[in-house]
Every structure is written in C-alpha cells, then in structure tokens.
Design an enzyme around this catalytic site. Structure first.
Site, PDB file in Angstrom:
ATOM      1  N   LYS A 143     -14.254   8.559   4.906  1.00 55.73           N
ATOM      2  CA  LYS A 143     -13.251   7.515   5.141  1.00 55.73           C
ATOM      3  C   LYS A 143     -13.380   6.835   6.513  1.00 55.73           C
ATOM      4  O   LYS A 143     -13.079   5.656   6.640  1.00 55.73           O
ATOM      5  CB  LYS A 143     -11.837   8.081   4.991  1.00 55.73           C
ATOM      6  CG  LYS A 143     -11.426   8.314   3.552  1.00 55.73           C
ATOM      7  CD  LYS A 143      -9.967   8.750   3.491  1.00 55.73           C
ATOM      8  CE  LYS A 143      -9.521   8.996   2.064  1.00 55.73           C
ATOM      9  NZ  LYS A 143      -8.095   9.285   1.968  1.00 55.73           N
ATOM     10  N   ASP A 201      -3.944   4.000   1.022  1.00 55.11           N
ATOM     11  CA  ASP A 201      -3.129   5.226   1.119  1.00 55.11           C
ATOM     12  C   ASP A 201      -1.790   4.892   1.764  1.00 55.11           C
ATOM     13  O   ASP A 201      -0.730   5.356   1.322  1.00 55.11           O
ATOM     14  CB  ASP A 201      -3.825   6.287   1.979  1.00 55.11           C
ATOM     15  CG  ASP A 201      -5.010   6.921   1.274  1.00 55.11           C
ATOM     16  OD1 ASP A 201      -4.996   6.989   0.040  1.00 55.11           O
ATOM     17  OD2 ASP A 201      -5.955   7.339   1.966  1.00 55.11           O
TER      18      ASP A 201
END
Ligand code: ATR
Length: 273
Positions: A69, A105
């Site tokens: 990420k 997210d």
C-alpha cells in the site's frame, strides 16, 4: 456471463491474498451490474512488475493490499491528495491518465459511520496506529472530529498523534478519554484469535458508539461486549463493503449495489465460520 474478447480485467495485488474477499465482492457486483468484467487475485511480491503488467495488458483497475500500500506510491503516474496525505494507496485506476492511486479505506470507514451517526464535532478514540488508523484519522480530522490515539507501542502511537495533531494515550489509559466514539483498528479479535478484546468492559459506556474494523468474525468480542453494555455498534463489514463500493465507482463511474455486495460477502464469511 460469457468471458470473451471484450472482457475487462480487474484484480487485487498483495502477498498473501489467499484469504481476500475482494474477488467474491467485485465479481458479484460486476455480474449484478451486467458488466462484462472479471476480478482475480494476484499474489506477488513484485509490485513494480505488477504495474508494468497492468499497463502492458490494459488491466483496468487493481486493489492494492499488504505489503504494497505504501511502496506502490512512487511507482504510480499520479496519486490522489487524500491518499498522499495518508501515505497509502489501496486502489489503482488505469485509464487515459495512466495509473492513478486512491485510498478508499478512509472513505469506507466514513460511509460506515455516517450511515449511523453524525460525526462532525464528536470526540473519537482511535485504537491502533497502523495504516488503517492513519487512513481513518486523516479523513475524520477533515470532518471536524476531535481525535485521540491509543496504541500498544508509544513510539508508533505518538508518531501518528503528531501527524494528526491530536493527543496520544497508552492502551492502559484509554478509559481516561471521554470518547463518544471508539474505533478499533488493530487485528485484535480477528479469526482465529477471536476470543480477544482490546477494550476493557468498564471503558464501554451505554451512550458510546463502537466501531470495529475487523470483519471476520462480523460480530467481534468487542462488538458483543459493546452491545451488551447498550452501545450502538458498527461492524467492520460495513467499512469493507463501502471501500469496495467506492473502488467500483472509481473504476466504472457506477453506483455499486451495496446490499448485494454485503450478502455475497456475508455468505462466504458465514460458510467459513
Ligand atoms: P494496518 O496497516 O492493517 O492498520 P499495521 O500497520 O500492522 O496494520 O498496524 C497494526 C496496529 O495494530 C498497530 O498499531 C499495532 O500496535 P503496535 O504499534 O504496538 O505494533 C496494533 N496491534 C497489532 N497487534 C496488536 C496486539 N496484539 N495488541 C495491541 N495492539 C496490536
């Protein structure tokens, strides 16, 4: 659906990805939306090679998970401002602008919360200081939430609190914070160690809202305790589904059928329970 010469390809890249529920979720959505598209899991440590492959083969979109990420950011053509601030990308869109990174997210957590409560101006204790805590912290701060970080290791907790310009407390002192909302972002309580709960029962007061980002099991020990104390609870599946719905919107421009997605993922989680 027939896979043919026009089928668009999407996927998730990570290491490992063997337990990812994203393929079930996204293939359900593609099919429910009548799109000629498929979504696969790509398990690799080679994120650079994956991006070259995306470009060369015209893979339209990718979810990015552990451990890529942050590492993926310098390799992309462009990165959305919020993802830059968070320092993590979980979604790549491949279109005329090249490979562009986003963080859904944060959006997923926000939607899960805003479905249930008004968050502006409230006091929120975030437990944990990893990537998920960081994503949630930045978007909550933008929405005018008063934050406090509690974490096991002081150095990591203090570093996140400094970035968010908010207080830090060690885990043992979390009861001293008069939080209206608690968001649990550590893996504590996740299958197979699902008997554990990071928040002592006496910290949970009936006027609190408690959200756990763990979604396997859907009702964690923390949420069971919070529910029995009379708290409003929000499970991690809501965040997972909404971050996926935002990925789908970024890839296709369409609104995702959230209820259909939730049912498909719930079915898999219940089968594996
Ligand atoms: P993610 O990116 O998914 O949020 P992460 O970066 O590995 O995951 O962060 C995990 C967080 O959970 C960290 O804040 C970690 O605390 P430390 O900073 O002390 O490592 C916390 N965490 C993980 N396991 C924990 C446990 N058993 N008890 C308490 N906190 C834990």
């Amino acid at each position: 659906m027939i896979i043919d010469q026009h089928t668009a390809l999407y996927g998730v890249v990570g290491y490992p990805v063997g337990h990812s529920l994203s393929p079930v979720m996204h293939n359900t959505v593609f099919s429910a939306s009548g799109l000629n598209a498929v979504y696969l899991a790509f398990e690799t440590k080679d994120i650079g090679g994956c991006l070259e492959g995306m470009k060369a083969l015209g893979i339209r979109g990718m979810s990015v998970t552990i451990p890529h990420k942050s590492a993926v950011i310098p390799l992309l053509d462009d990165v959305d401002d919020l993802a830059k601030k968070i320092g993590a990308v979980n979604t790549i869109v491949n279109d005329d602008n090249g490979l562009v990174g986003y963080n859904t997210d944060a959006f997923g957590a926000l939607r899960a919360l805003e479905d249930k409560i008004e968050i502006s101006g409230i006091t929120c204790l975030i437990i944990g200081a990893g990537g998920a805590a960081r994503a949630i912290g930045f978007i909550m701060k933008e929405r005018g939430v008063h934050l406090c970080i509690a974490n096991r290791s002081d150095h990591k907790g203090e570093a996140l609190a400094r970035s968010l310009k908010c207080p830090f407390v060690p885990l043992k002192d979390m009861g001293e914070i008069h939080a209206e909302l608690i968001i649990q972002t550590t893996p504590v309580g996740m299958y197979p160690r699902d008997g554990h709960c990071i928040v002592p029962k006496e910290v949970l007061k009936k006027e609190m809202v408690v959200m756990d980002i763990v979604y396997n099991p859907i009702e964690t020990k923390l949420l069971t305790l919070a529910r029995t104390q009379g708290c409003l609870t929000i499970d991690g599946l809501q965040m997972f589904i909404h971050q996926g719905a935002e990925q789908f919107r970024l890839w296709t421009g369409l609104e995702a059928p959230v209820t259909t997605m939730t049912k498909a993922v719930e079915k898999v989680l219940k089968k594996s329970a």
